[in-house]
Design a protein around this motif. Structure first.
Motif, PDB file in Angstrom:
ATOM      1  N   TYR A 133       0.840  -1.197   0.000  1.00 35.36           N
ATOM      2  CA  TYR A 133       0.000   0.000   0.000  1.00 35.36           C
ATOM      3  C   TYR A 133       0.879   1.252   0.000  1.00 35.36           C
ATOM      4  O   TYR A 133       1.829   1.371   0.787  1.00 35.36           O
ATOM      5  CB  TYR A 133      -0.922   0.010   1.221  1.00 35.36           C
ATOM      6  CG  TYR A 133      -2.071  -0.973   1.118  1.00 35.36           C
ATOM      7  CD1 TYR A 133      -3.200  -0.653   0.365  1.00 35.36           C
ATOM      8  CD2 TYR A 133      -2.012  -2.210   1.749  1.00 35.36           C
ATOM      9  CE1 TYR A 133      -4.255  -1.552   0.253  1.00 35.36           C
ATOM     10  CE2 TYR A 133      -3.064  -3.122   1.640  1.00 35.36           C
ATOM     11  CZ  TYR A 133      -4.175  -2.780   0.889  1.00 35.36           C
ATOM     12  OH  TYR A 133      -5.205  -3.672   0.776  1.00 35.36           O
ATOM     13  N   GLN A 141      -1.445   7.942  -1.693  1.00 32.99           N
ATOM     14  CA  GLN A 141      -1.671   8.667  -2.938  1.00 32.99           C
ATOM     15  C   GLN A 141      -2.561   9.887  -2.654  1.00 32.99           C
ATOM     16  O   GLN A 141      -3.351   9.900  -1.704  1.00 32.99           O
ATOM     17  CB  GLN A 141      -2.376   7.768  -3.957  1.00 32.99           C
ATOM     18  CG  GLN A 141      -1.695   6.446  -4.232  1.00 32.99           C
ATOM     19  CD  GLN A 141      -0.525   6.591  -5.185  1.00 32.99           C
ATOM     20  OE1 GLN A 141      -0.484   7.533  -5.982  1.00 32.99           O
ATOM     21  NE2 GLN A 141       0.429   5.687  -5.106  1.00 32.99           N
ATOM     22  N   ASP A 150      -3.232   2.981  -2.181  1.00 35.60           N
ATOM     23  CA  ASP A 150      -3.449   2.102  -3.329  1.00 35.60           C
ATOM     24  C   ASP A 150      -2.486   0.924  -3.236  1.00 35.60           C
ATOM     25  O   ASP A 150      -1.336   1.074  -2.795  1.00 35.60           O
ATOM     26  CB  ASP A 150      -3.201   2.872  -4.623  1.00 35.60           C
ATOM     27  CG  ASP A 150      -4.103   2.384  -5.744  1.00 35.60           C
ATOM     28  OD1 ASP A 150      -4.800   1.365  -5.547  1.00 35.60           O
ATOM     29  OD2 ASP A 150      -4.101   3.022  -6.812  1.00 35.60           O
TER      30      ASP A 150
END
Length: 442
Positions: free
Chosen positions: A151, A154, A187
Motif C-alpha cells: 500500500y 496517494q 493504493d
C-alpha cells in the motif's frame, strides 16, 4: 580507442603506481562518491582512520606520495573490486586467499544452486560476475510469484470518494467547474521501494563492462521487463525494510543493495557505474562467519548479532557474534536467562599469533556490556603464524583467539577445523558453567 593498462592490488595495502595527476583526481573523486553513498554500511571506530584521507575527507580510495616528483601510491581500505580511470584499471583483491574469501562470502550472501556457485574464481573482477549471477538467479525464482505489491499513499482528484477528503482542494475543484473530489488514499501497487531497488540493480548489471557473460546480461534484461511501470530509483529506497508479508524478498533485496552501493548510488547509470565497483569486505566476512557458526553449532548455541544500548542515543555495544545456549545444550535451565552468554568479534585481518591490544580491549568491552561468561576473537592465520589457540583471562573472564587457517588448500577443510575449535571451546565453557550452577543450587 586508448589502450588500457591494469594493476593488481590487494585491499588495505599501499601500492606504487604510474598514475598521472589527472587519474589520481579521478580516483579521489570516485572514492569520495562511493564513501558518501555507503551511509548504511556500519563502520567500526578503528576503521575510521583508514577511511579518511589526508584532507580529512571520508573516502574508499586514498592516494598519496612523498613529494611532487615521487610516484603516486594508492590504498583501498577493506574493499575489493575494480576501479577505473581514463586509461587504467586497478583490480583490488582480498587480503586473504581468494578461495577462502569466496567460501565464506557464499555463506554471507547466499548460494542458490547454480553452476557458478561451485566455481572458485581468482579475482574480485570475477567475484562481481558471481555476485550478479546470485542476484539474478534469486530474483528469477521470486518473480515466478509476480512483483511485490504494497500500500502506497496517494493524493488525487477522484470521481468517487476514497480515503479522506482534502476540503480546500475539493472546494476549489467545484468552484472552478471540476466535479472531482481531492482525496488522500492508499493504493495497492507495485511501484514501491523494493521494486525500484530490484530494477536499479538489474540495470547496473546490464550496463557493467565487468560482466562478460552475455547470457547473464540477457537474463537481467528479461527480468527487468517484468518491472514495467516502476518509477525511477531514489536513494531513500535503500532504507526499505520488510514486514511479514515481504520477508521472502529480504535476501534478494540485500544483494541488490550491495550491487547498487558497490557502484555508487549517485554515479550516473551506464557511465561510471559500469566502469568501477567496490564491495566492502568486513561485513561480508562477518556475515559469513556468523552464518557458518549458526549452521554448525545450532545444537549448542543460538548465534545472532544484536546491539545492546548502554547509554541511550550515545553508546551501544555491537559485537559481531552473540551466543546464547540452546535449550538442548545446558542444564539447569536457569542459565538460559543470560543475555549474551558468550560474545565474539570477527576481525577481517591476518594474525601474527599475538593479541593486539585494541582488539582485546574491544572484546573485553563487549563481554562486560553483556555480562558474558566468555569472549572469543576470530581472525585469519597468516603464513608466519603457528596455528594454535591463544588464551587470555581478564577479571576471571576467559578469552580465546581462534584463527581460520588460510594456509590450508581446501577452504572446506579450514571451515571444519575452525568450527571444531569453536565447538570444543564453547562446550568447555558451557560445561564449567553447568557445574557451577549445580554447586550453587546445592
Amino acid at each position: 580507442m586508448q589502450n588500457r593498462t591494469s594493476l593488481i592490488a590487494v585491499e588495505s595495502k599501499w601500492h606504487s603506481t604510474s598514475l598521472s595527476d589527472v587519474e589520481v583526481d579521478t580516483f579521489r573523486e570516485l572514492g569520495r562518491k562511493l564513501a558518501n553513498n555507503s551511509h548504511a554500511e556500519s563502520t567500526d571506530d578503528e576503521e575510521i582512520g583508514d577511511l579518511v584521507d589526508e584532507e580529512g575527507v571520508k573516502t574508499w580510495i586514498r592516494c598519496s606520495r612523498s613529494s611532487s616528483k615521487s610516484p603516486w601510491k594508492i590504498y583501498v581500505p577493506d574493499a575489493i573490486g575494480v576501479i577505473a580511470s581514463g586509461t587504467t584499471d586497478i583490480v583490488v583483491n582480498p587480503k586473504i586467499d581468494f578461495k577462502h574469501f569466496m567460501h565464506i562470502a557464499r555463506r554471507s550472501i547466499g548460494s542458490p544452486q547454480t553452476s557458478s556457485t561451485e566455481v572458485f574464481t581468482d579475482s574480485s573482477f570475477d567475484f562481481w560476475e558471481v555476485l550478479a549471477n546470485w542476484y539474478v538467479s534469486r530474483l528469477e525464482e521470486l518473480l515466478k510469484l509476480d512483483l511485490y505489491k504494497d500500500y502506497q499513499s496517494q493524493t488525487g482528484d477522484l470521481q468517487f470518494v476514497r480515503g479522506s477528503i482534502n476540503p480546500v482542494a475539493s472546494t476549489t475543484n467545484w468552484f472552478t467547474g471540476i466535479p472531482l473530489m481531492n482525496c488522500n488514499y492508499e493504493d495497492f501497487i507495485t511501484d514501491n521501494s523494493l521494486n525500484r531497488t530490484l530494477l536499479e540493480s538489474l540495470q547496473r548489471i546490464c550496463f557493467s563492462r565487468f560482466i562478460s557473460n552475455n547470457s547473464l546480461k540477457q537474463r537481467a534484461r528479461l527480468a527487468s521487463h517484468r518491472f514495467a511501470g516502476i518509477s525511477q530509483f531514489k536513494e531513500s529506497d535503500l532504507d526499505w525494510s520488510p514486514d511479514r508479508s515481504s520477508e521472502v524478498w529480504q535476501t534478494t533485496f540485500d544483494l541488490a543493495c550491495r550491487i547498487i552501493r558497490a557502484t555508487g548510488q549517485s554515479i550516473a547509470l551506464g557511465n561510471s557505474s559500469g566502469q568501477s565497483f567496490l564491495l566492502r569486505t568486513p561485513s561480508i566476512i562477518e556475515d559469513g562467519i556468523r552464518e557458518i557458526l549458526s549452521h554448525h553449532l545450532s545444537v549448542l548455541v543460538n548465534v545472532s548479532k544484536r546491539p545492546k544500548t548502554l547509554i541511550p542515543e550515545t553508546l551501544s555495544a555491537n559485537p559481531d557474534l552473540v551466543l546464547d545456549p540452546s535449550s538442548e545444550s545446558i542444564r539447569p535451565p536457569t542459565v538460559l536467562l543470560d543475555d549474551g552468554f558468550i560474545v565474539g568479534d570477527v576481525k577481517y585481518k591476518k594474525s601474527d599469533g599475538k593479541w593486539y591490544r585494541p582488539d582485546l580491549s574491544q572484546l573485553v568491552f563487549f563481554a562486560s556490556s553483556y555480562e558474558s561468561k566468555a569472549g572469543f576473537l576470530v581472525n585469519f592465520a597468516s603464513e608466519i603464524q603457528l596455528i594454535k589457540n591463544f588464551d587470555a583471562e581478564i577479571g576471571n573472564v576467559p578469552y580465546r583467539m581462534i584463527s581460520w587457517d588460510t594456509n590450508l588448500v581446501d577452504p572446506a577443510e579450514a571451515e571444519a577445523k575452525f568450527v571444531d575449535e569453536v565447538r570444543k571451546w564453547i562446550s568447555k565453557i558451557l560445561s564449567s558453567e553447568t557445574q557451577l550452577s549445580i554447586k550453587v543450587a546445592v
